[in-house]
Design a protein around this motif. Structure first.
Motif, PDB file in Angstrom:
ATOM      1  N   ALA A   1     -21.981 -87.471 -42.814  1.00 39.23           N
ATOM      2  CA  ALA A   1     -22.521 -86.992 -41.537  1.00 39.23           C
ATOM      3  C   ALA A   1     -23.048 -88.146 -40.690  1.00 39.23           C
ATOM      4  N   VAL A   2     -23.572 -89.187 -41.326  1.00 45.38           N
ATOM      5  CA  VAL A   2     -24.035 -90.364 -40.590  1.00 45.38           C
ATOM      6  C   VAL A   2     -22.841 -91.026 -39.898  1.00 45.38           C
ATOM      7  N   ALA A   3     -21.752 -91.195 -40.631  1.00 46.38           N
ATOM      8  CA  ALA A   3     -20.551 -91.807 -40.050  1.00 46.38           C
ATOM      9  C   ALA A   3     -20.014 -90.978 -38.886  1.00 46.38           C
ATOM     10  N   VAL A   4     -19.966 -89.679 -39.083  1.00 48.13           N
ATOM     11  CA  VAL A   4     -19.452 -88.796 -38.030  1.00 48.13           C
ATOM     12  C   VAL A   4     -20.347 -88.878 -36.786  1.00 48.13           C
ATOM     13  N   ARG A   5     -21.643 -88.928 -37.003  1.00 44.24           N
ATOM     14  CA  ARG A   5     -22.583 -89.014 -35.872  1.00 44.24           C
ATOM     15  C   ARG A   5     -22.352 -90.284 -35.048  1.00 44.24           C
ATOM     16  N   HIS A   6     -22.076 -91.396 -35.713  1.00 43.59           N
ATOM     17  CA  HIS A   6     -21.939 -92.672 -35.017  1.00 43.59           C
ATOM     18  C   HIS A   6     -20.508 -93.001 -34.596  1.00 43.59           C
ATOM     19  N   LEU A   7     -19.521 -92.467 -35.306  1.00 40.18           N
ATOM     20  CA  LEU A   7     -18.134 -92.870 -35.061  1.00 40.18           C
ATOM     21  C   LEU A   7     -17.214 -91.716 -34.682  1.00 40.18           C
ATOM     22  N   GLY A   8     -17.712 -90.504 -34.750  1.00 38.30           N
ATOM     23  CA  GLY A   8     -16.873 -89.322 -34.590  1.00 38.30           C
ATOM     24  C   GLY A   8     -16.237 -89.132 -33.234  1.00 38.30           C
TER      25      GLY A   8
ATOM     26  N   VAL B   1     -10.054 -92.104 -35.444  1.00 40.29           N
ATOM     27  CA  VAL B   1     -10.536 -91.845 -36.804  1.00 40.29           C
ATOM     28  C   VAL B   1     -10.516 -90.345 -37.108  1.00 40.29           C
ATOM     29  N   THR B   2     -10.128 -90.032 -38.344  1.00 38.62           N
ATOM     30  CA  THR B   2     -10.180 -88.672 -38.874  1.00 38.62           C
ATOM     31  C   THR B   2     -10.999 -88.701 -40.156  1.00 38.62           C
ATOM     32  N   PHE B   3     -11.985 -87.820 -40.232  1.00 31.80           N
ATOM     33  CA  PHE B   3     -12.855 -87.736 -41.405  1.00 31.80           C
ATOM     34  C   PHE B   3     -12.414 -86.576 -42.282  1.00 31.80           C
TER      35      PHE B   3
END
Length: 191
Positions: free
Chosen positions: A83-90, A95-97
């Motif tokens: 969720a941290v990555a998605v918040r900053h890079l989403g 990018v696909t998470f």
């Protein structure tokens, strides 16, 4: 020689601050990240995969090096960390998470051959490396880190690392170099 990276991704400070706030201590270090960015830059239009998103430090470095046509798929089983990555890079369309176990991702992947893989979890490194290599194009780059002892290692981790390093010379269609640098790396190429 000073091997401090010459640049840092814009999102990295926020990612690391959030990681510290939640007690996440396993982000890739800056030297490894700088190498990730450089390798990503060598793959214009490349299909790039990261197994083990964590909080997104490695993904930030990869995205920093990628061109506008490259694509990053990053896989993490812990939704709280990812969720941290998605918040900053989403918001980045490159990018696909995937929030799932890397084993499950390996089982289901049916996309184009991969140009660069960064493995920061057990699947693809300590197990199922052969499965991952079959998803890579000849000439594709493989990178793993965290091969030198660290305070965050569980007590039973060193034998895993030793076995991994011992097997590398015998893997068919693969050549690699171990580096006693940063957190301990192996960089390899699918041949």
């Amino acid at each position: 020689m000073d091997d401090t990276p010459w640049y840092r991704p814009a999102a990295l400070d926020g990612i690391l601050a959030d990681a510290a706030a939640q007690g996440f201590a396993m982000s890739c270090e800056d030297r490894t990240g700088s190498l990730l960015g450089t390798l990503a830059a060598s793959q214009p239009g490349g299909q790039i995969v990261e197994l083990g998103t964590g909080v997104g430090a490695g993904a930030a470095w990869l995205l920093h090096g990628m061109d506008s046509t490259a694509r990053l798929t990053t896989v993490e089983m812990d939704p709280h960390s990812q969720a941290v990555a998605v918040r900053h890079l989403g918001e980045d369309p490159r990018v696909t998470f995937h929030n799932m176990n890397a084993d499950r991702w390996l089982d289901g992947y049916d996309g184009p051959l991969l140009d660069l893989v960064y493995v920061d979890c057990r699947p693809g490194k300590f197990r199922r490396m052969g499965d991952l290599l079959t998803l890579m194009r000849p000439g594709g780059i493989y990178l793993v880190d965290d091969l030198m002892p660290q305070a965050t290692w569980p007590a039973d981790h060193q034998p895993r690392v030793d076995k991994f390093l011992e097997q590398l010379p015998g893997i068919p269609n693969f050549t690699s170099t171990a580096l006693r640098w940063a957190s301990g790396l192996v960089i390899g190429v699918r041949i």
